[in-house]
Design a protein around this motif. Structure first.
Motif, PDB file in Angstrom:
ATOM      1  N   MET A 130       0.849  -1.175   0.000  1.00 54.28           N
ATOM      2  CA  MET A 130       0.000   0.000   0.000  1.00 54.28           C
ATOM      3  C   MET A 130       0.896   1.239   0.000  1.00 54.28           C
ATOM      4  SD  MET A 130      -2.576   1.424   2.861  1.00 54.28           S
ATOM      5  CE  MET A 130      -4.138   0.727   2.591  1.00 54.28           C
ATOM      6  N   ARG A 131       0.590   2.173  -0.854  1.00 54.81           N
ATOM      7  CA  ARG A 131       1.374   3.388  -0.947  1.00 54.81           C
ATOM      8  C   ARG A 131       0.806   4.457  -0.034  1.00 54.81           C
ATOM      9  NH1 ARG A 131       2.177   4.742  -7.142  1.00 54.81           N
ATOM     10  NH2 ARG A 131       0.698   6.276  -6.467  1.00 54.81           N
ATOM     11  N   GLY A 132       1.686   5.294   0.505  1.00 54.22           N
ATOM     12  CA  GLY A 132       1.242   6.422   1.314  1.00 54.22           C
ATOM     13  C   GLY A 132       0.775   7.555   0.418  1.00 54.22           C
ATOM     14  N   TRP A 133       0.105   8.535   1.004  1.00 59.17           N
ATOM     15  CA  TRP A 133      -0.395   9.642   0.202  1.00 59.17           C
ATOM     16  C   TRP A 133       0.743  10.420  -0.441  1.00 59.17           C
ATOM     17  CZ3 TRP A 133       0.809  14.715   1.040  1.00 59.17           C
ATOM     18  CH2 TRP A 133       1.358  15.039   2.260  1.00 59.17           C
ATOM     19  N   GLU A 134       1.949  10.416   0.199  1.00 63.80           N
ATOM     20  CA  GLU A 134       3.080  11.124  -0.389  1.00 63.80           C
ATOM     21  C   GLU A 134       3.453  10.528  -1.743  1.00 63.80           C
ATOM     22  OE1 GLU A 134       3.320   9.679   2.649  1.00 63.80           O
ATOM     23  OE2 GLU A 134       3.907  11.159   4.122  1.00 63.80           O
ATOM     24  N   ASP A 135       3.325   9.201  -1.872  1.00 65.32           N
ATOM     25  CA  ASP A 135       3.645   8.533  -3.123  1.00 65.32           C
ATOM     26  C   ASP A 135       2.575   8.787  -4.186  1.00 65.32           C
ATOM     27  OD1 ASP A 135       5.923   7.447  -1.943  1.00 65.32           O
ATOM     28  OD2 ASP A 135       4.813   5.688  -1.248  1.00 65.32           O
ATOM     29  N   ALA A 136       1.334   8.961  -3.762  1.00 67.48           N
ATOM     30  CA  ALA A 136       0.229   9.113  -4.693  1.00 67.48           C
ATOM     31  C   ALA A 136       0.066  10.562  -5.162  1.00 67.48           C
ATOM     32  CB  ALA A 136      -1.067   8.641  -4.051  1.00 67.48           C
ATOM     33  N   MET A 137       0.521  11.512  -4.356  1.00 69.77           N
ATOM     34  CA  MET A 137       0.346  12.925  -4.687  1.00 69.77           C
ATOM     35  C   MET A 137       1.577  13.462  -5.399  1.00 69.77           C
ATOM     36  SD  MET A 137      -2.643  13.708  -3.574  1.00 69.77           S
ATOM     37  CE  MET A 137      -2.583  15.477  -3.650  1.00 69.77           C
ATOM     38  N   PRO A 138       1.395  14.083  -6.555  1.00 72.62           N
ATOM     39  CA  PRO A 138       2.550  14.655  -7.244  1.00 72.62           C
ATOM     40  C   PRO A 138       3.067  15.878  -6.494  1.00 72.62           C
ATOM     41  CG  PRO A 138       0.534  15.226  -8.385  1.00 72.62           C
ATOM     42  CD  PRO A 138       0.153  14.268  -7.275  1.00 72.62           C
ATOM     43  N   PRO A 191       4.235  19.597  -6.299  1.00 72.19           N
ATOM     44  CA  PRO A 191       4.048  20.790  -7.126  1.00 72.19           C
ATOM     45  C   PRO A 191       5.385  21.257  -7.700  1.00 72.19           C
ATOM     46  CG  PRO A 191       2.990  21.044  -4.990  1.00 72.19           C
ATOM     47  CD  PRO A 191       3.790  19.786  -4.941  1.00 72.19           C
ATOM     48  N   PRO A 192       5.374  21.828  -8.905  1.00 70.58           N
ATOM     49  CA  PRO A 192       6.621  22.308  -9.504  1.00 70.58           C
ATOM     50  C   PRO A 192       7.293  23.348  -8.613  1.00 70.58           C
ATOM     51  CG  PRO A 192       4.811  22.419 -11.075  1.00 70.58           C
ATOM     52  CD  PRO A 192       4.229  22.045  -9.758  1.00 70.58           C
ATOM     53  N   GLY A 193       8.598  23.280  -8.500  1.00 70.03           N
ATOM     54  CA  GLY A 193       9.348  24.252  -7.717  1.00 70.03           C
ATOM     55  C   GLY A 193       9.378  23.975  -6.237  1.00 70.03           C
ATOM     56  N   ARG A 194       8.722  22.937  -5.786  1.00 74.11           N
ATOM     57  CA  ARG A 194       8.729  22.627  -4.357  1.00 74.11           C
ATOM     58  C   ARG A 194       9.492  21.338  -4.151  1.00 74.11           C
ATOM     59  NH1 ARG A 194       5.467  19.876  -0.284  1.00 74.11           N
ATOM     60  NH2 ARG A 194       5.818  20.948   1.679  1.00 74.11           N
ATOM     61  N   ARG A 195      10.480  21.410  -3.317  1.00 72.28           N
ATOM     62  CA  ARG A 195      11.228  20.199  -3.010  1.00 72.28           C
ATOM     63  C   ARG A 195      10.727  19.644  -1.688  1.00 72.28           C
ATOM     64  NH1 ARG A 195      15.442  21.178   0.684  1.00 72.28           N
ATOM     65  NH2 ARG A 195      15.678  23.384   1.091  1.00 72.28           N
ATOM     66  N   GLN A 196      10.709  18.345  -1.601  1.00 74.07           N
ATOM     67  CA  GLN A 196      10.275  17.708  -0.361  1.00 74.07           C
ATOM     68  C   GLN A 196      11.403  17.825   0.651  1.00 74.07           C
ATOM     69  OE1 GLN A 196       9.119  13.657  -0.773  1.00 74.07           O
ATOM     70  NE2 GLN A 196       8.224  13.555   1.249  1.00 74.07           N
ATOM     71  N   GLN A 197      11.100  18.360   1.805  1.00 71.19           N
ATOM     72  CA  GLN A 197      12.098  18.518   2.847  1.00 71.19           C
ATOM     73  C   GLN A 197      12.190  17.235   3.648  1.00 71.19           C
ATOM     74  OE1 GLN A 197      10.754  21.849   5.107  1.00 71.19           O
ATOM     75  NE2 GLN A 197      11.425  23.331   3.576  1.00 71.19           N
ATOM     76  N   ARG A 198      13.402  16.869   3.968  1.00 73.11           N
ATOM     77  CA  ARG A 198      13.621  15.689   4.788  1.00 73.11           C
ATOM     78  C   ARG A 198      14.559  16.059   5.927  1.00 73.11           C
ATOM     79  NH1 ARG A 198      11.453  11.113   3.060  1.00 73.11           N
ATOM     80  NH2 ARG A 198      10.835  10.996   0.914  1.00 73.11           N
ATOM     81  N   ILE A 199      14.170  15.650   7.118  1.00 75.24           N
ATOM     82  CA  ILE A 199      14.985  15.875   8.301  1.00 75.24           C
ATOM     83  C   ILE A 199      15.225  14.515   8.921  1.00 75.24           C
ATOM     84  CG2 ILE A 199      15.111  16.975  10.562  1.00 75.24           C
ATOM     85  CD1 ILE A 199      13.110  19.058   9.459  1.00 75.24           C
ATOM     86  N   GLY A 200      16.477  14.096   8.962  1.00 80.37           N
ATOM     87  CA  GLY A 200      16.792  12.794   9.539  1.00 80.37           C
ATOM     88  C   GLY A 200      16.082  11.660   8.840  1.00 80.37           C
ATOM     89  N   LEU A 204      13.106  11.704   7.616  1.00 83.48           N
ATOM     90  CA  LEU A 204      11.651  11.791   7.771  1.00 83.48           C
ATOM     91  C   LEU A 204      11.117  12.891   6.868  1.00 83.48           C
ATOM     92  CD1 LEU A 204      11.403  11.573  11.651  1.00 83.48           C
ATOM     93  CD2 LEU A 204      11.063   9.745  10.004  1.00 83.48           C
ATOM     94  N   SER A 205       9.941  12.680   6.316  1.00 84.09           N
ATOM     95  CA  SER A 205       9.346  13.727   5.488  1.00 84.09           C
ATOM     96  C   SER A 205       8.889  14.872   6.378  1.00 84.09           C
ATOM     97  CB  SER A 205       8.202  13.165   4.660  1.00 84.09           C
ATOM     98  OG  SER A 205       7.201  12.660   5.486  1.00 84.09           O
ATOM     99  N   ASP A 206       8.502  15.966   5.783  1.00 84.60           N
ATOM    100  CA  ASP A 206       8.163  17.194   6.489  1.00 84.60           C
ATOM    101  C   ASP A 206       6.872  17.031   7.291  1.00 84.60           C
ATOM    102  OD1 ASP A 206       7.523  20.607   5.380  1.00 84.60           O
ATOM    103  OD2 ASP A 206       7.910  19.779   7.354  1.00 84.60           O
ATOM    104  N   ALA A 207       6.993  16.533   8.514  1.00 83.22           N
ATOM    105  CA  ALA A 207       5.821  16.293   9.364  1.00 83.22           C
ATOM    106  C   ALA A 207       5.138  17.594   9.744  1.00 83.22           C
ATOM    107  CB  ALA A 207       6.223  15.513  10.615  1.00 83.22           C
ATOM    108  N   SER A 208       5.882  18.665   9.936  1.00 83.11           N
ATOM    109  CA  SER A 208       5.257  19.927  10.309  1.00 83.11           C
ATOM    110  C   SER A 208       4.373  20.447   9.173  1.00 83.11           C
ATOM    111  CB  SER A 208       6.300  20.968  10.704  1.00 83.11           C
ATOM    112  OG  SER A 208       7.105  21.306   9.595  1.00 83.11           O
ATOM    113  N   GLY A 209       4.756  20.206   7.924  1.00 79.93           N
ATOM    114  CA  GLY A 209       3.919  20.604   6.797  1.00 79.93           C
ATOM    115  C   GLY A 209       2.602  19.862   6.791  1.00 79.93           C
ATOM    116  N   ARG A 210       2.650  18.579   7.082  1.00 84.52           N
ATOM    117  CA  ARG A 210       1.407  17.791   7.151  1.00 84.52           C
ATOM    118  C   ARG A 210       0.537  18.271   8.301  1.00 84.52           C
ATOM    119  NH1 ARG A 210       5.037  13.435   5.984  1.00 84.52           N
ATOM    120  NH2 ARG A 210       5.020  12.922   8.190  1.00 84.52           N
ATOM    121  N   ALA A 211       1.160  18.608   9.429  1.00 81.06           N
ATOM    122  CA  ALA A 211       0.403  19.104  10.582  1.00 81.06           C
ATOM    123  C   ALA A 211      -0.273  20.429  10.249  1.00 81.06           C
ATOM    124  CB  ALA A 211       1.318  19.252  11.794  1.00 81.06           C
ATOM    125  N   GLU A 212       0.418  21.287   9.511  1.00 86.27           N
ATOM    126  CA  GLU A 212      -0.166  22.568   9.121  1.00 86.27           C
ATOM    127  C   GLU A 212      -1.353  22.372   8.184  1.00 86.27           C
ATOM    128  OE1 GLU A 212       3.002  24.924   7.538  1.00 86.27           O
ATOM    129  OE2 GLU A 212       4.078  24.932   9.440  1.00 86.27           O
TER     130      GLU A 212
END
Length: 80
Positions: free
Chosen positions: A1-9, A11-20, A22-30
């Motif tokens: 099963m894929r997570g929503w991060e894998d299913a969602m493209p 956006p152009p010009g936005r890089r996925q931030q990774r800390i340690g 892990l994907s950007d959890a604060s962005g998901r919380a916002e």
């Protein structure tokens, strides 16, 4: 099963931030907080809970815990 991060493209010009690794959890919380802020049912139930607490009909801790369970909310202790 894929997570929503894998299913969602990404956006152009936005890089996925990774800390340690892990994907950007604060962005998901916002995003989640903004969804709830705009949700009329959530807002109405929150207002009703606040009124019941203010009137003494329910204990604050119990009401907030029940509200958090109903909406699937969780909070990290010591965050901030």
């Amino acid at each position: 099963m894929r997570g929503w991060e894998d299913a969602m493209p990404m956006p152009p010009g936005r890089r996925q931030q990774r800390i340690g690794g892990l994907s950007d959890a604060s962005g998901r919380a916002e995003i989640a907080a903004e969804f709830l802020r705009r949700n009329p049912t959530y807002r109405a139930e929150h207002a009703q809970m606040q009124k019941r607490i203010a009137s003494g009909a329910v204990a604050k801790d119990a009401a907030e815990a029940a509200f958090a369970r109903r909406w699937g909310l969780s909070f990290r202790h010591g965050a901030g």
